[in-house]
Write a protein that holds these residues in place. Structure first.
Motif, mmCIF file in Angstrom:
data_model
loop_
_atom_site.group_PDB
_atom_site.id
_atom_site.type_symbol
_atom_site.label_atom_id
_atom_site.label_comp_id
_atom_site.label_asym_id
_atom_site.label_seq_id
_atom_site.Cartn_x
_atom_site.Cartn_y
_atom_site.Cartn_z
ATOM 1 N N HIS A 1 0.837 -1.201 0.000
ATOM 2 C CA HIS A 1 0.000 0.000 0.000
ATOM 3 C C HIS A 1 0.871 1.250 0.000
ATOM 4 C CE1 HIS A 1 -2.692 3.133 1.698
ATOM 5 N NE2 HIS A 1 -3.619 2.498 1.005
ATOM 6 N N ALA A 2 1.931 1.231 0.807
ATOM 7 C CA ALA A 2 2.845 2.372 0.832
ATOM 8 C C ALA A 2 3.546 2.551 -0.511
ATOM 9 C CB ALA A 2 3.871 2.200 1.948
ATOM 10 N N ARG A 3 3.888 1.450 -1.154
ATOM 11 C CA ARG A 3 4.525 1.552 -2.473
ATOM 12 C C ARG A 3 3.560 2.146 -3.500
ATOM 13 N NH1 ARG A 3 7.532 -4.266 -1.664
ATOM 14 N NH2 ARG A 3 9.379 -3.424 -0.609
ATOM 15 N N SER A 4 2.280 1.825 -3.373
ATOM 16 C CA SER A 4 1.296 2.420 -4.282
ATOM 17 C C SER A 4 1.089 3.891 -3.962
ATOM 18 C CB SER A 4 -0.036 1.660 -4.198
ATOM 19 O OG SER A 4 0.095 0.376 -4.781
ATOM 20 N N GLU A 5 1.159 4.258 -2.685
ATOM 21 C CA GLU A 5 1.075 5.678 -2.318
ATOM 22 C C GLU A 5 2.227 6.454 -2.949
ATOM 23 O OE1 GLU A 5 -1.080 6.129 1.995
ATOM 24 O OE2 GLU A 5 1.006 5.457 1.997
ATOM 25 N N GLU A 6 3.422 5.898 -2.877
ATOM 26 C CA GLU A 6 4.582 6.573 -3.458
ATOM 27 C C GLU A 6 4.416 6.709 -4.974
ATOM 28 O OE1 GLU A 6 9.331 6.314 -2.845
ATOM 29 O OE2 GLU A 6 8.394 4.500 -3.613
ATOM 30 N N TYR B 1 1.640 6.754 -6.688
ATOM 31 C CA TYR B 1 0.565 7.715 -6.957
ATOM 32 C C TYR B 1 1.073 9.142 -6.749
ATOM 33 C CZ TYR B 1 -4.417 9.041 -7.272
ATOM 34 O OH TYR B 1 -5.634 9.548 -7.656
ATOM 35 N N GLY B 2 1.911 9.310 -5.721
ATOM 36 C CA GLY B 2 2.491 10.627 -5.492
ATOM 37 C C GLY B 2 3.353 11.077 -6.666
ATOM 38 N N LEU B 3 4.151 10.163 -7.186
ATOM 39 C CA LEU B 3 4.981 10.498 -8.344
ATOM 40 C C LEU B 3 4.130 10.796 -9.575
ATOM 41 C CD1 LEU B 3 7.738 7.777 -7.805
ATOM 42 C CD2 LEU B 3 7.984 10.254 -7.489
ATOM 43 N N PHE B 4 2.986 10.122 -9.680
ATOM 44 C CA PHE B 4 2.040 10.409 -10.764
ATOM 45 C C PHE B 4 1.582 11.862 -10.689
ATOM 46 C CE2 PHE B 4 -2.492 11.077 -11.532
ATOM 47 C CZ PHE B 4 -2.621 10.746 -12.870
ATOM 48 N N TYR B 5 1.162 12.295 -9.515
ATOM 49 C CA TYR B 5 0.694 13.679 -9.351
ATOM 50 C C TYR B 5 1.799 14.682 -9.678
ATOM 51 C CZ TYR B 5 -3.846 12.723 -7.141
ATOM 52 O OH TYR B 5 -5.144 12.353 -6.885
ATOM 53 N N GLY C 1 -2.650 22.000 -7.851
ATOM 54 C CA GLY C 1 -2.734 21.263 -6.598
ATOM 55 C C GLY C 1 -2.046 19.903 -6.617
ATOM 56 N N ASP C 2 -1.613 19.453 -7.794
ATOM 57 C CA ASP C 2 -1.010 18.124 -7.894
ATOM 58 C C ASP C 2 0.310 18.007 -7.133
ATOM 59 O OD1 ASP C 2 -3.031 17.044 -9.354
ATOM 60 O OD2 ASP C 2 -1.924 16.880 -11.251
ATOM 61 N N MET C 3 1.120 19.060 -7.192
ATOM 62 C CA MET C 3 2.430 18.998 -6.549
ATOM 63 C C MET C 3 2.274 18.763 -5.050
ATOM 64 S SD MET C 3 5.626 18.917 -7.249
ATOM 65 C CE MET C 3 5.625 19.614 -8.914
ATOM 66 N N ALA D 1 2.733 15.046 -0.566
ATOM 67 C CA ALA D 1 2.159 14.521 0.675
ATOM 68 C C ALA D 1 2.116 12.992 0.647
ATOM 69 C CB ALA D 1 0.762 15.093 0.886
ATOM 70 N N LEU D 2 1.717 12.426 -0.498
ATOM 71 C CA LEU D 2 1.666 10.967 -0.627
ATOM 72 C C LEU D 2 3.060 10.354 -0.551
ATOM 73 C CD1 LEU D 2 -1.027 10.579 -3.423
ATOM 74 C CD2 LEU D 2 -1.149 9.543 -1.153
ATOM 75 N N ILE D 3 4.010 10.981 -1.219
ATOM 76 C CA ILE D 3 5.387 10.474 -1.206
ATOM 77 C C ILE D 3 5.954 10.516 0.204
ATOM 78 C CG2 ILE D 3 7.737 10.918 -2.001
ATOM 79 C CD1 ILE D 3 6.443 11.994 -4.633
#
Length: 263
Positions: A222-227, A229-233, A240-242, A247-249
């Motif tokens: 889950h944490a790897r997916s958060e990271e 997703y953060g890189l996606f943004y 607001g993406d940055m 925050a996710l990263i």
């Protein structure tokens, strides 16, 4: 998984079946790894290995070495991972255990990927796939090997091969009702589409990955997916993406640091 494994180990002790206990204990160690409890997983796996050796249960010793291999990979200890993997492979070869052999090759592919050697990771994954599909039958680990091959191909700059492996892996995971693998596969699909600039298609993949992994309490993935997703943004960089991405990263990396695992 952890509850059942611990109950199984206790049942072995109370029924005076010490030679069965190491396999249950190995399963508990694997569950601790999935929960991100690396030191506890290593402690339990080493206990399983010691008892397997004490009672001459070679198969359980091989599987205990395998989980120690994966635990070392999670912690970034590459030399330890190689040693444990080699031990497991030697036992698997002696016992003609294709399942265990394929899983060791899977671990080698994962380890090579973490070290940035993606061509080696592809070769190990392909060898594992051959080992896991013999005489028309596929082992349970086969879909995981397909997704690992897809991941290796993606990072090696081979998106078409990555997509082919991923499609097959996701189809098999769905047909066999695997719970963890779809979340990992959705994350990779998001990465593939993100790399192609298909942001609208990529975003739901990350969302689905997070939801699926949260549902099974898979803290590490889950944490790897958060990271991811953060890189996606951060790459998409809409209004607001940055801030959302950073925050996710940050949240993911705090989890990695707390658990002592690779990001």
């Amino acid at each position: 998984m952890l509850t059942y494994a611990l109950q199984g180990a206790e049942a072995c002790r109370t029924s005076n079946k010490p030679d069965w206990e190491p396999m249950m204990t190995y399963s508990a160690a694997w569950a601790y790894m999935l929960l991100g409890q690396i030191p506890l997983g290593e402690q339990v796996a080493r206990d399983a290995l010691e008892k397997a050796q004490q009672h001459g249960v070679f198969g359980a010793a091989g599987w205990a070495n395998l989980v120690l291999d994966f635990l070392a990979i999670q912690a970034g200890r590459w030399d330890d991972a190689k040693q444990m993997g080699d031990n497991a492979y030697a036992i698997a070869t002696m016992l003609h255990d294709a399942d265990l052999q394929a899983r060791v090759l899977w671990s080698r592919s994962v380890c090579s990927g973490w070290q940035g050697d993606w061509e080696r990771a592809i070769a190990d994954a392909r060898e594992a796939l051959q080992m896991a599909k013999q005489e028309g039958e596929t082992l349970m680990v086969y879909p995981y090997l397909l997704v690992q091959a897809a991941r290796a191909c993606f990072f090696a700059g081979k998106p078409e091969e990555a997509q082919t492996y991923l499609n097959e892996g996701m189809q098999m995971a769905a047909s066999r009702q695997y719970r963890q693998l779809p979340g990992i596969g959705q994350r990779l699909q998001g990465r593939i589409w993100q790399a192609q600039g298909r942001f609208e298609q990529a975003q739901p993949c990350f969302e689905q990955s997070l939801a699926g992994l949260l549902a099974i309490d898979d803290v590490v993935e889950h944490a790897r997916s958060e990271e991811a997703y953060g890189l996606f943004y951060v790459e998409r960089d809409h209004e607001g993406d940055m801030e959302r991405g950073q925050a996710l990263i940050q949240k993911a990396r705090e989890t990695f640091k707390r658990l002592g695992v690779n990001g």
